[in-house]
Write a protein that holds these residues in place. Structure first.
Motif: not given
Length: 107
Positions: A1-7
Motif C-alpha cells: 500500500m502506498d501513502t495515499d491508501d494509508n491516509q
C-alpha cells in the motif's frame, strides 16, 4: 500500500462511530451510526432511521388546507411556503448499496 491508501484508511477509521446522513437515488435519507464500508462503496449504518420526503400529493393537500384556513379579514395573506413533515421509521442495522448513494453528510 502506498501513502495515499494509508491516509484514506486512517480517514475512514476516524469516521467509525460517527453519525451519518446518507441520501439515496429514490430520495430517501438514512441517519445512523457509520460501521463500515467496502470497495463497492456500500455503507453499513446501525441505529438507523429512514426518512421519506412527503409525496407531491401530500404537499398539495397541505397547501390546499393552508389556503382554506386563511380568513379574508386577515391582514396578511398566507405565505408561499407550506411545512410538511417527513415520515420516519426505525430501521436498525442497514446496508445501503453504494450505487444508490447520492450524498453523504457527517453530523
Amino acid at each position: 500500500m502506498d501513502t495515499d491508501d494509508n491516509q484514506a484508511i486512517q480517514y475512514l477509521e476516524g469516521l467509525l462511530g460517527r453519525a451519518f446522513r446518507v441520501h439515496t437515488t429514490d430520495s430517501r435519507m438514512f441517519v445512523g451510526i457509520f460501521k463500515c464500508t467496502d470497495a463497492e462503496r456500500n455503507i453499513i449504518l446501525s441505529s438507523t432511521y429512514e426518512y421519506r420526503f412527503p409525496s407531491p400529493s401530500a404537499v398539495q393537500a397541505a397547501a390546499s388546507a393552508s389556503q382554506e384556513t386563511w380568513d379574508e379579514e386577515t391582514v396578511k395573506p398566507p405565505s408561499s411556503s407550506v411545512k410538511v413533515h417527513m415520515t420516519s421509521r426505525l430501521i436498525g442495522l442497514v446496508v445501503i448499496p453504494g450505487r444508490h448513494i447520492t450524498k453523504i453528510e457527517v453530523e
